[in-house]
Enzyme design. Structure first.
Site, PDB file in Angstrom:
ATOM      1  N   GLU A 164       0.859  -1.403  -0.039  1.00 62.92           N
ATOM      2  CA  GLU A 164       0.103  -0.011  -0.098  1.00 62.92           C
ATOM      3  C   GLU A 164       0.907   1.213  -0.210  1.00 62.92           C
ATOM      4  O   GLU A 164       1.777   1.553   0.857  1.00 62.92           O
ATOM      5  CB  GLU A 164      -0.952   0.165   1.330  1.00 62.92           C
ATOM      6  CG  GLU A 164      -1.880   1.133   1.340  1.00 62.92           C
ATOM      7  CD  GLU A 164      -2.707   1.186   2.673  1.00 62.92           C
ATOM      8  OE1 GLU A 164      -3.187   2.282   2.909  1.00 62.92           O
ATOM      9  OE2 GLU A 164      -2.976   0.011   3.163  1.00 62.92           O
ATOM     10  N   ASP A 170      -5.096  10.228   8.745  1.00 58.68           N
ATOM     11  CA  ASP A 170      -3.536   9.944   9.350  1.00 58.68           C
ATOM     12  C   ASP A 170      -3.167  10.548  10.511  1.00 58.68           C
ATOM     13  O   ASP A 170      -3.471  11.674  10.904  1.00 58.68           O
ATOM     14  CB  ASP A 170      -2.830  10.396   8.286  1.00 58.68           C
ATOM     15  CG  ASP A 170      -2.924   9.478   6.945  1.00 58.68           C
ATOM     16  OD1 ASP A 170      -3.338   8.246   6.823  1.00 58.68           O
ATOM     17  OD2 ASP A 170      -2.682  10.161   5.939  1.00 58.68           O
TER      18      ASP A 170
END
Length: 279
Positions: A49, A60
């Protein structure tokens, strides 16, 4: 058959689980990213990924945010990452997934992105801020291009929506193991197991679990519940700590090898039965 689908089919036939490491493309710089991808593949990674740096990443945590900022300092964008994937494709057939946000996709152009990504060898896209109800254009292009649009589900996702996501996701369903951002600590394994059991009754598509996975023991525990385990912040943190070291790819490969051994059952199943040591 898409490389992601082929990989899960092969793993399932061998009764194995997928290790899916995440790194930020362009961190610490693009040439290093290529070295890291190839090193992780040699260490046993099944799918890679690649994060696409974005200035406002809602999902995030601080570790991956810093990685994105480092990549943005080099002005790393989707065009650069597609060229990177094309270069890697000359040496590897490992499935690669881009994790991005809808703003860069829209700016690039949905049709253009899917066309160019397919030509470069990208296998899937994860767009965490694009709900499937609003992503018809992305869904149409993914079907035409052969790229998988991978959807996410969370502990708070209600049953009806879980059924929708399980039915529409392509490649695998990305199950976010906790409510929070990347890098948070996963503690409630029994809750994850219960949720995965519920999802299994809705779909036969592979389920990969991410967020909060930072140690081999945690990866081992989740491998007993899911079809794949995604590890991101722990790897990105290692990159941050060793980014100036000439042996960075070897450092990352050693950790990925430990994770793969754990996912493959190389470590004891005690973690799934009596709790997991956290770091």
């Amino acid at each position: 058959m898409n490389r992601i689908d082929k990989t899960f089919a092969q793993l399932r036939s061998r009764k194995e689980k997928a290790l899916i490491p995440y790194i930020m493309a362009g961190d610490p710089y693009l040439e290093r990213t290529e070295e890291l991808v190839l090193a992780m593949e040699r260490a046993g990674a099944d799918i890679i990924e690649l994060g696409v740096p974005f200035s406002d990443p809602i999902a995030d945590g601080p570790v991956i945010q810093r990685a994105g900022q480092r990549a943005l300092k080099w002005k790393t964008g989707l065009k650069d990452i597609l060229r990177l994937v094309a270069d890697i494709r000359k040496k590897s057939e490992i499935p690669m997934v881009l994790m991005t946000y809808y703003n860069p996709v829209l700016k690039f152009g949905i049709e253009t992105l899917f066309k160019e990504a397919a030509a470069c060898g990208v296998d899937g896209l994860i767009i965490p801020d694009l709900p499937p109800e609003e992503g018809q254009a992305v869904r149409d292009r993914s079907r035409r291009s052969g790229l998988n649009w991978i959807l996410l589900a969370a502990p708070t996702t209600p049953p009806d929506r879980l059924k929708l996501l399980s039915g529409r996701t392509q490649g695998f369903l990305y199950y976010v193991s906790l409510t929070g951002i990347t890098g948070a600590s996963l503690k409630n394994f029994s809750e994850v197991k219960a949720r995965l059991s519920a999802i299994r009754r809705m779909t036969d598509k592979p389920i990969a679990v991410g967020f909060g996975v930072s140690t081999p023991d945690q990866a081992n525990a989740l491998a007993g519940m899911a079809d794949g385990v995604i590890v991101g912040s722990a790897i990105v943190r290692l990159i941050e700590e060793h980014m100036d070291d000439s042996d960075l790819p070897a450092v990352i490969a050693a950790f990925v090898k430990q994770l793969k051994q754990a996912v493959a059952g190389g470590r004891t199943r005690r973690a799934a039965q009596s709790g997991v040591r956290h770091s």
